[in-house]
Scaffold this motif. Structure first.
Motif, PDB file in Angstrom:
ATOM      1  N   LEU A  22       7.431   0.245  -0.706  1.00  0.00           N
ATOM      2  CA  LEU A  22       7.468   0.178  -2.158  1.00  0.00           C
ATOM      3  C   LEU A  22       8.292   1.330  -2.708  1.00  0.00           C
ATOM      4  O   LEU A  22       7.993   2.502  -2.457  1.00  0.00           O
ATOM      5  CB  LEU A  22       6.045   0.239  -2.728  1.00  0.00           C
ATOM      6  CG  LEU A  22       5.945   0.123  -4.256  1.00  0.00           C
ATOM      7  CD1 LEU A  22       6.321  -1.284  -4.715  1.00  0.00           C
ATOM      8  CD2 LEU A  22       4.533   0.476  -4.734  1.00  0.00           C
ATOM      9  N   LEU A  38       1.339   1.117   4.102  1.00  0.00           N
ATOM     10  CA  LEU A  38       2.144   1.221   2.884  1.00  0.00           C
ATOM     11  C   LEU A  38       3.059   2.428   2.975  1.00  0.00           C
ATOM     12  O   LEU A  38       2.597   3.566   3.117  1.00  0.00           O
ATOM     13  CB  LEU A  38       1.236   1.360   1.653  1.00  0.00           C
ATOM     14  CG  LEU A  38       1.971   1.575   0.326  1.00  0.00           C
ATOM     15  CD1 LEU A  38       2.800   0.343  -0.050  1.00  0.00           C
ATOM     16  CD2 LEU A  38       0.987   1.918  -0.781  1.00  0.00           C
ATOM     17  N   TYR A  90      -1.995  -2.157  -9.676  1.00  0.00           N
ATOM     18  CA  TYR A  90      -1.585  -0.818 -10.124  1.00  0.00           C
ATOM     19  C   TYR A  90      -0.505  -0.878 -11.200  1.00  0.00           C
ATOM     20  O   TYR A  90      -0.398   0.018 -12.028  1.00  0.00           O
ATOM     21  CB  TYR A  90      -1.096   0.009  -8.928  1.00  0.00           C
ATOM     22  CG  TYR A  90      -2.204   0.275  -7.934  1.00  0.00           C
ATOM     23  CD1 TYR A  90      -2.956   1.430  -8.012  1.00  0.00           C
ATOM     24  CD2 TYR A  90      -2.505  -0.651  -6.947  1.00  0.00           C
ATOM     25  CE1 TYR A  90      -3.990   1.675  -7.121  1.00  0.00           C
ATOM     26  CE2 TYR A  90      -3.543  -0.421  -6.045  1.00  0.00           C
ATOM     27  CZ  TYR A  90      -4.278   0.740  -6.140  1.00  0.00           C
ATOM     28  OH  TYR A  90      -5.298   0.966  -5.260  1.00  0.00           O
ATOM     29  N   LEU A 136      -0.696  -4.861  -4.933  1.00  0.00           N
ATOM     30  CA  LEU A 136       0.030  -3.812  -5.644  1.00  0.00           C
ATOM     31  C   LEU A 136       0.070  -4.045  -7.149  1.00  0.00           C
ATOM     32  O   LEU A 136       0.116  -3.096  -7.932  1.00  0.00           O
ATOM     33  CB  LEU A 136       1.445  -3.698  -5.084  1.00  0.00           C
ATOM     34  CG  LEU A 136       1.526  -3.170  -3.643  1.00  0.00           C
ATOM     35  CD1 LEU A 136       2.939  -3.305  -3.101  1.00  0.00           C
ATOM     36  CD2 LEU A 136       1.064  -1.716  -3.569  1.00  0.00           C
ATOM     37  N   LEU A 151      -1.666   5.244  -5.477  1.00  0.00           N
ATOM     38  CA  LEU A 151      -1.561   4.447  -4.252  1.00  0.00           C
ATOM     39  C   LEU A 151      -1.923   5.277  -3.020  1.00  0.00           C
ATOM     40  O   LEU A 151      -2.597   4.783  -2.107  1.00  0.00           O
ATOM     41  CB  LEU A 151      -0.148   3.883  -4.127  1.00  0.00           C
ATOM     42  CG  LEU A 151       0.227   2.808  -5.156  1.00  0.00           C
ATOM     43  CD1 LEU A 151       1.727   2.592  -5.182  1.00  0.00           C
ATOM     44  CD2 LEU A 151      -0.497   1.509  -4.849  1.00  0.00           C
ATOM     45  N   THR A 185       4.421  -2.401   4.356  1.00  0.00           N
ATOM     46  CA  THR A 185       5.042  -2.705   3.074  1.00  0.00           C
ATOM     47  C   THR A 185       5.793  -1.458   2.598  1.00  0.00           C
ATOM     48  O   THR A 185       5.278  -0.345   2.694  1.00  0.00           O
ATOM     49  CB  THR A 185       3.962  -3.062   2.036  1.00  0.00           C
ATOM     50  OG1 THR A 185       3.227  -4.191   2.509  1.00  0.00           O
ATOM     51  CG2 THR A 185       4.575  -3.375   0.679  1.00  0.00           C
TER      52      THR A 185
END
Length: 349
Positions: A185, A98, A208, A205, A89, A183
């Motif tokens: 995560l 992110l 992934y 996402l 990522l 976002t």
């Protein structure tokens, strides 16, 4: 406190402004600065006393962790046990909206991370932000640059409005083009879990790891002694001075219900604001109507969401009625912000 304000129109020509902001960071001060998501209020993430100033300036609860912003993809000094999906990522989506939750190293003080064992890290996709971090030579902890609970600022004017006299320096640049916070995560669990929706969507996402999911606390009201693992999970956020209500459902029924509610409020002597979409803007003949953007292009709505809440406050409305949006793609982030602004006062039709 005197607050210096610098407007950066050209990074090369105005580099001294950024360097002055970086010196404030180095000396333990606070600086508001632009990012692609919203404007941030930053301090040296590794300086406990500096970070405390963020909480004081915002009136932010101490159990609400801060995101640590970096200027490059080398984060081994901040986090440990970085999983492969995080590396993938970072490779593909940084810089960008992110934030990754990782296991922290002891370098970062507890106050920055609200005494959690994890750290949220992101690399912003904004040239001023990246240059500020680079010149400061330290990661910068930064929540949104507003009074806690208020709508996040997407331009420098709102930062000046909220934070003059509360912070050392405000650096202005362009308006934030994503318009909602990053976002978040959590990659410390498997499968990874979205703790806050933002400009990087669930669908993006899942490429992934198809099992990535959204934490149930994201779209529902949390109660009691819930301990937030990421910003924006626990407290009322994004709220204007006016009360906010949401009406969501099939477009024709939604518009009819909003008109009914608006007429009732106006008959009761209240001034009403409506947050509409481009497609429905002409369906309302009473109230102060602000167009958020197009339903068919939700990325036109997110940059205007917070500013519309603030603009209706400026107009002195007593109550804001917002259209709802389908909770897919960016619609998840939009509805997350609207629900929190409305304290989950939503009517489904």
């Amino acid at each position: 406190m005197e607050t210096k304000v610098f407007i950066v129109e050209d990074i090369e020509k105005n580099l001294d402004y950024i360097k002055e902001g970086a010196n404030v960071i180095k000396n333990g001060g606070t600086v508001a600065f632009p990012t692609e998501t919203v404007y941030g209020l930053g301090a040296d993430a590794l300086n406990e006393e500096a970070v405390k100033k963020i909480f004081i300036a915002k009136g932010r609860p101490q159990d609400n962790p801060l995101i640590v912003h970096v200027a490059n993809k080398e984060i081994d000094y901040l986090a440990k046990d970085i999983p492969q999906i995080a590396k993938d990522l970072i490779r593909d989506l940084w810089p960008g909206p992110l934030t990754l939750i990782l296991n922290k190293k002891d370098l970062v003080p507890n106050v920055t991370l609200a005494n959690l064992d994890t750290i949220g890290i992101r690399m912003p996709n904004d040239p001023i932000a990246l240059k500020l971090i680079e010149e400061a030579k330290t990661p910068i902890a930064a929540p949104s640059a507003n009074i806690s609970g208020r709508p996040s600022p997407t331009d420098v004017f709102r930062c000046v409005q909220d934070l003059t006299g509360r912070v050392d320096c405000i650096i202005g640049g362009e308006k934030s083009n994503v318009g909602v916070e990053s976002t978040i995560l959590d990659v410390t669990c498997n499968p990874p879990c979205i703790l806050r929706p933002g400009g990087i969507t669930l669908e993006m996402l899942k490429k992934y790891n198809n099992d990535i999911y959204i934490d149930k606390a994201v779209m529902n009201k949390v109660e009691g002694d819930f301990k937030p693992k990421a910003p924006g999970m626990k407290y009322r956020h994004y709220a204007p001075k006016a009360k906010v209500r949401i009406v969501s459902g099939e477009t024709k029924k939604m518009v009819e219900k909003i008109n009914e509610i608006v007429h009732n409020y106006i008959d009761a002597g209240l001034k009403v604001g409506i947050m509409a979409s481009y497609e429905t803007r002409e369906c309302y003949n009473k109230g102060e109507v602000i167009v958020l953007g197009k339903r068919e292009a939700l990325n036109t709505i997110t940059p205007n969401l917070f500013e519309s809440l603030r603009a209706l406050d400026d107009l002195g409305v007593d109550i804001i009625i917002s259209e709802g949006f389908e909770e897919v793609g960016l619609g998840i982030a939009i509805m997350n912000r609207l629900k929190k602004a409305a304290a989950y006062d939503i009517i489904y039709v």
